[in-house]
Design a protein around this motif. Structure first.
Motif, short mmCIF file in Angstrom:
data_model
loop_
_atom_site.label_atom_id
_atom_site.label_comp_id
_atom_site.label_asym_id
_atom_site.label_seq_id
_atom_site.Cartn_x
_atom_site.Cartn_y
_atom_site.Cartn_z
N LYS A 1 2.25 1.00 -15.73
CA LYS A 1 2.90 0.58 -14.50
C LYS A 1 1.95 0.71 -13.31
O LYS A 1 1.83 -0.20 -12.49
CB LYS A 1 4.15 1.43 -14.25
CG LYS A 1 5.44 0.85 -14.77
CD LYS A 1 5.89 -0.32 -13.91
CE LYS A 1 7.29 -0.78 -14.30
NZ LYS A 1 7.72 -1.93 -13.51
N VAL A 2 1.28 1.86 -13.22
CA VAL A 2 0.38 2.09 -12.09
C VAL A 2 -0.68 1.02 -12.02
O VAL A 2 -0.98 0.46 -10.96
CB VAL A 2 -0.26 3.49 -12.19
CG1 VAL A 2 -1.36 3.65 -11.15
CG2 VAL A 2 0.78 4.57 -11.99
N GLU B 1 0.86 -1.18 0.00
CA GLU B 1 0.00 0.00 0.00
C GLU B 1 0.90 1.23 0.00
O GLU B 1 1.58 1.51 0.98
CB GLU B 1 -0.91 -0.03 1.22
CG GLU B 1 -1.85 -1.24 1.22
CD GLU B 1 -2.59 -1.42 2.53
OE1 GLU B 1 -2.48 -0.52 3.41
OE2 GLU B 1 -3.28 -2.44 2.70
N VAL B 2 0.89 1.96 -1.10
CA VAL B 2 1.89 3.01 -1.33
C VAL B 2 1.85 4.07 -0.23
O VAL B 2 2.90 4.45 0.31
CB VAL B 2 1.66 3.68 -2.71
CG1 VAL B 2 2.64 4.83 -2.91
CG2 VAL B 2 1.82 2.66 -3.82
N LYS B 3 0.68 4.53 0.13
CA LYS B 3 0.59 5.58 1.14
C LYS B 3 1.09 5.09 2.49
O LYS B 3 1.72 5.85 3.25
CB LYS B 3 -0.85 6.08 1.25
CG LYS B 3 -1.32 6.86 0.02
CD LYS B 3 -2.65 7.54 0.25
CE LYS B 3 -3.77 6.54 0.33
NZ LYS B 3 -5.10 7.22 0.43
N PRO C 1 3.33 10.11 -8.98
CA PRO C 1 2.28 11.15 -8.97
C PRO C 1 0.98 10.68 -9.62
O PRO C 1 -0.10 11.03 -9.14
CB PRO C 1 2.92 12.30 -9.78
CG PRO C 1 4.38 12.10 -9.63
CD PRO C 1 4.57 10.62 -9.57
N PHE C 2 1.07 9.88 -10.70
CA PHE C 2 -0.13 9.35 -11.34
C PHE C 2 -0.94 8.51 -10.33
O PHE C 2 -2.16 8.59 -10.30
CB PHE C 2 0.23 8.49 -12.55
CG PHE C 2 0.56 9.30 -13.78
CD1 PHE C 2 0.59 10.69 -13.75
CD2 PHE C 2 0.84 8.68 -14.98
CE1 PHE C 2 0.90 11.43 -14.87
CE2 PHE C 2 1.14 9.40 -16.12
CZ PHE C 2 1.17 10.79 -16.06
N PHE C 3 -0.22 7.71 -9.55
CA PHE C 3 -0.92 6.90 -8.56
C PHE C 3 -1.68 7.78 -7.58
O PHE C 3 -2.86 7.52 -7.27
CB PHE C 3 0.05 6.00 -7.79
CG PHE C 3 -0.54 5.48 -6.51
CD1 PHE C 3 -1.44 4.43 -6.53
CD2 PHE C 3 -0.23 6.07 -5.29
CE1 PHE C 3 -2.03 3.97 -5.36
CE2 PHE C 3 -0.81 5.62 -4.12
CZ PHE C 3 -1.70 4.56 -4.16
N LEU D 1 -8.75 10.84 -7.07
CA LEU D 1 -9.98 10.81 -7.86
C LEU D 1 -10.88 9.66 -7.43
O LEU D 1 -12.12 9.79 -7.42
CB LEU D 1 -9.64 10.69 -9.35
CG LEU D 1 -8.88 11.88 -9.97
CD1 LEU D 1 -8.52 11.58 -11.42
CD2 LEU D 1 -9.70 13.15 -9.87
N TYR D 2 -10.26 8.53 -7.06
CA TYR D 2 -11.04 7.39 -6.58
C TYR D 2 -11.77 7.75 -5.28
O TYR D 2 -12.95 7.41 -5.10
CB TYR D 2 -10.12 6.19 -6.36
CG TYR D 2 -10.77 5.05 -5.63
CD1 TYR D 2 -11.76 4.27 -6.24
CD2 TYR D 2 -10.40 4.75 -4.32
CE1 TYR D 2 -12.36 3.22 -5.56
CE2 TYR D 2 -11.00 3.70 -3.64
CZ TYR D 2 -11.98 2.94 -4.26
OH TYR D 2 -12.57 1.92 -3.59
N GLY D 3 -11.06 8.43 -4.38
CA GLY D 3 -11.69 8.86 -3.14
C GLY D 3 -12.84 9.83 -3.39
O GLY D 3 -13.82 9.87 -2.63
#
Length: 559
Positions: free
Chosen positions: A444-445, A314-316, A345-347, A353-355
Motif C-alpha cells: 500500500k505504501v 503529501e501525507v505530512k 507508521p511504515f510510511f 530513513l529516506y531523509g
C-alpha cells in the motif's frame, strides 16, 4: 345557559384571533427549523442541483492553453502551484503542480490538476450563493467579476473581487492562498436594501472523466469525503447516470481522489451542510455541499468562508492541515487501506530513513533489515523448529517407505514422530503469517506515497513505484506476452524464494509438495508487474531469511 355558552365560545374565538394577530405582526422568528424551513432547504438543494448542471461543451475540444487565453483571469503562484482563476464566474479551473512532472522524460510538462471546460477531462471548482427568492439577482457562472487592487494572487498578496447586482446587493470575494495547496475564500454580501435577504452558501467541484485513464490499482480513485467523522468513498462506477448520494454533516470535507492527486471542499466545522456525491451523466461527476441559511439584515453585511484544497497527497502536509486547521481525518484522503495502523507508521519510517540516506531504494532495503531484526526472536524460534523437522527427513522417508500409499497412516506416524521429538510443525507457518500484513501494508505504501513516485534506485530502476523496466522482451529483443514479460528484479526475487524453499522441510503430501514447488514461479510472475520497490524489499527479505536459516541449520547439524 345557552347565552353563557355562546359568550364562552365567542370569547375563545376572539382570543385565537387576537393571538394570531399579535404573532403575525409582532411575533419573532422561531429558532428551531419548522417544516416550512426544512422545505426551503430542500428547495435550495434542488436549486443547487439545477444550478450546477455541467455546461454545454462544444464538440471540438481545445487545448487548455487556448481556452485559458479566451477569458480574463487572475494569475496565482506559490512554491507548489501555478495557474489562474477565471474572472467569469470566479472559477478555479486552471492549476498546475510545480513540484511534479508528468513523466520521467526530460522537459516533461508539470502535472495539470484543474482544467477548464471545452478541454478533455474538464475539472473545476465553483462556489457562491443561492436564494429561494427568484427576484434576488445573484452572481452565476457567467458573472464577470471586477478586481480591486492587486491582480496576481500569492501567499503575500490576496486578491479581492467584487460584483454589484444593481439591486442593492454588493458581493465581495477575497481569495487567499498559502505556500502549498490551500485556497481560502471569504464571500461577503453587503445588503443596501430595506429588507433582510436570505441566502444559502454552496460550493462544488465538477469533473469529466471521459478521456481519463483509470488504473486498476489497489488505491481508491473516485469521490470521497469525511462526513460526520466517517469516511465515505464512491468509485465512479458506483453511481449510475443521474444517481446521487446525499448526507447531512457538521464539518468535514468532500472531493475527488486520484492515486497521487486530490481536490477537496472543506465544510466549516461549526456549519451544518448537505453533502452530495452525484453522477450528472455524460461522464460528468460532481461533489457539492449546501451550507446553512445566512440571513443578511437590511443595511448590514454577512460573510461566509470557503476552503478549497487542490494538490498532491503529501501525507505530512495533510496531517499538518488536520492538526493546524482542524480538518477532520484529512489524512484519510490517502488510501491507507485496512492495515492503517501499520501502513501509516511504515510510511513515516520510510520517510525518515529516506531523509537519513537520501535514496528511497536504500531506505526500503534498510527498512527490510530493521523489520527482520525486529522479528528475529520469533522467526529464529520458527526456523529452529523447521531445522529440527528437516533433520527428521530420513526418518520420515522411512515412514513413507513402510506405509506405501496409505496417506492416513503416514500422516499419523509422522505426527507421532513430531510429538516424540517435541516439534510443532505449525510453527513453520508463523513467519509467513507475520509477513502477510507487513507485505500488504508495504504494498500500500509503495502505491500511495507520492514521495516514492519517480524515486530512483541504482542501475536501471528510475521509479520505485513502477514495475521493473528491464524486462525479458528488452533483454532478449523478442516478443514476450504481457504477463510473462517481467524484469530482472522479479527473477532475482523468485530465485531467492526457490533457495529459501529448498531449506525448508518438504511437505508430507506429494500434492502439497508439488504446489509448494510451483509457488516461487507463481510469485515471480505475479510480483513481476508490481512496484519495483516492493520486489526489491521482498528480495532482500528472502536473502536475510536464507542467511538466518543456513546459520540455524548449521547449528542444528543439518546438512
Amino acid at each position: 345557559m345557552k347565552d353563557e355558552l355562546k359568550s364562552l365560545s365567542l370569547a375563545i374565538l376572539l382570543s385565537f384571533i387576537a393571538i394570531y394577530t399579535v404573532n403575525y405582526f409582532f411575533g419573532t422568528t422561531p429558532q428551531q427549523a419548522t417544516p416550512e424551513q426544512i422545505s426551503e432547504i430542500e428547495q435550495a438543494a434542488e436549486q443547487l442541483k439545477n444550478t450546477s448542471l455541467p455546461e454545454k461543451v462544444e464538440n471540438v475540444l481545445k487545448s487548455p492553453e487556448a481556452v485559458v487565453a479566451e477569458d480574463s483571469r487572475i494569475k496565482f503562484e506559490n512554491p507548489s502551484v501555478s495557474g489562474s482563476i477565471r474572472l467569469r464566474g470566479a472559477r478555479f479551473d486552471d492549476l498546475y503542480l510545480k513540484k511534479y512532472d508528468t513523466t520521467l522524460e526530460e522537459n516533461s510538462p508539470k502535472v495539470e490538476l484543474l482544467k477548464p471546460i471545452q478541454t478533455a477531462n474538464q475539472y473545476f471548482a465553483d462556489l457562491g450563493w443561492l436564494s429561494l427568492d427568484k427576484k434576488t439577482v445573484l452572481p452565476s457562472a457567467n458573472t464577470i467579476w471586477s478586481t480591486q487592487g492587486n491582480e496576481k494572487l500569492s501567499p503575500e498578496n490576496p486578491v479581492t473581487l467584487s460584483w454589484n447586482n444593481n439591486n442593492g446587493l454588493l458581493f465581495t470575494r477575497k481569495i487567499s492562498i498559502d505556500d502549498n495547496y490551500l485556497f481560502t475564500v471569504v464571500d461577503t454580501v453587503e445588503n443596501k436594501t430595506d429588507r433582510d435577504v436570505d441566502l444559502f452558501p454552496y460550493a462544488l467541484i465538477s469533473r469529466n472523466i471521459k478521456d481519463m485513464v483509470q488504473t486498476r490499482s489497489v488505491v481508491h480513485e473516485g469521490m470521497n469525503g469525511v462526513i460526520d467523522n466517517t469516511l465515505r468513498e464512491f468509485k465512479f462506477s458506483d453511481l449510475d447516470d443521474g444517481e446521487t448520494e446525499s448526507f447531512e454533516t457538521t464539518g468535514g470535507w468532500l472531493g475527488f481522489s486520484d492515486r497521487y492527486w486530490f481536490s477537496a471542499l472543506i465544510v466549516n466545522n461549526n456549519d451544518k451542510a448537505t453533502v452530495t456525491f452525484k453522477n450528472n451523466g455524460d461522464f460528468n461527476y460532481q461533489v457539492d455541499f449546501l451550507g446553512s441559511r445566512v440571513i443578511v439584515p437590511a443595511h448590514k453585511a454577512k460573510s461566509y468562508t470557503y476552503t478549497f484544497f487542490a494538490g498532491a497527497k503529501e501525507v505530512k502536509l495533510l496531517d499538518k492541515y488536520a492538526q493546524d486547521n482542524g480538518f477532520p481525518k484529512f489524512d484519510l484522503a490517502v488510501d491507507f487501506g485496512w492495515y492503517y495502523f501499520l501502513t501509516k507508521p511504515f510510511f513515516y519510517i520510510l520517510d525518515f530513513l529516506y531523509g537519513f540516506l537520501g535514496n528511497m531504494g536504500w531506505a526500503i532495503l534498510l527498512f527490510a533489515a530493521l523489520l527482520r531484526l525486529l522479528m528475529f526472536p520469533i522467526i529464529n524460534k520458527s526456523y529452529t523448529s523447521m531445522a529440527k523437522m528437516k533433520a527428521l527427513q530420513p526418518k520420515i522417508a522411512d515412514i513413507q517407505k513402510k506405509y506405501g500409499d496409505n496417506k492416513l497412516l503416514i500422516q499419523q506416524a509422522t505426527l507421532e514422530l513430531y510429538k516424540r521429538e517435541k516439534i510443532n510443525p505449525a510453527s513453520g507457518c508463523l513467519p509467513i503469517l507475520i509477513q502477510i500484513p507487513i507485505f500488504f501494508s508495504l504494498y500500500k505504501v509503495l502505491n500511495i506515497a507520492i514521495e516514492i513516485r519517480h524515486a530512483p534506485f541504482i542501475g536501471w530502476i528510475k521509479d520505485l513505484s513502477a514495475p521493473d523496466p528491464m524486462t525479458l522482451s528488452q533483454i532478449l529483443h523478442i516478443y514476450v506476452p504481457g504477463f510473462l514479460d517481467i524484469g530482472l528484479w522479479p527473477i532475482f526475487m523468485g530465485f531467492t524464494m526457490w533457495i529459501q524453499q529448498k531449506l525448508n522441510p518438504a511437505p508430507i503430501n506429494k500434492d502439497q509438495a508439488m504446489m509448494f514447488t510451483l509457488l516461487p514461479v507463481f510469485f515471480t510472475f505475479m510480483l513481476g508487474h508490481f512496484a519495483s520497490g516492493l520486489v526489491i524489499y521482498w528480495t532482500l527479505s528472502n536473502v536475510l531469511s536464507i542467511i538466518q536459516q543456513k546459520v540455524i541449520l548449521y547449528k542444528n547439524g543439518v546438512a
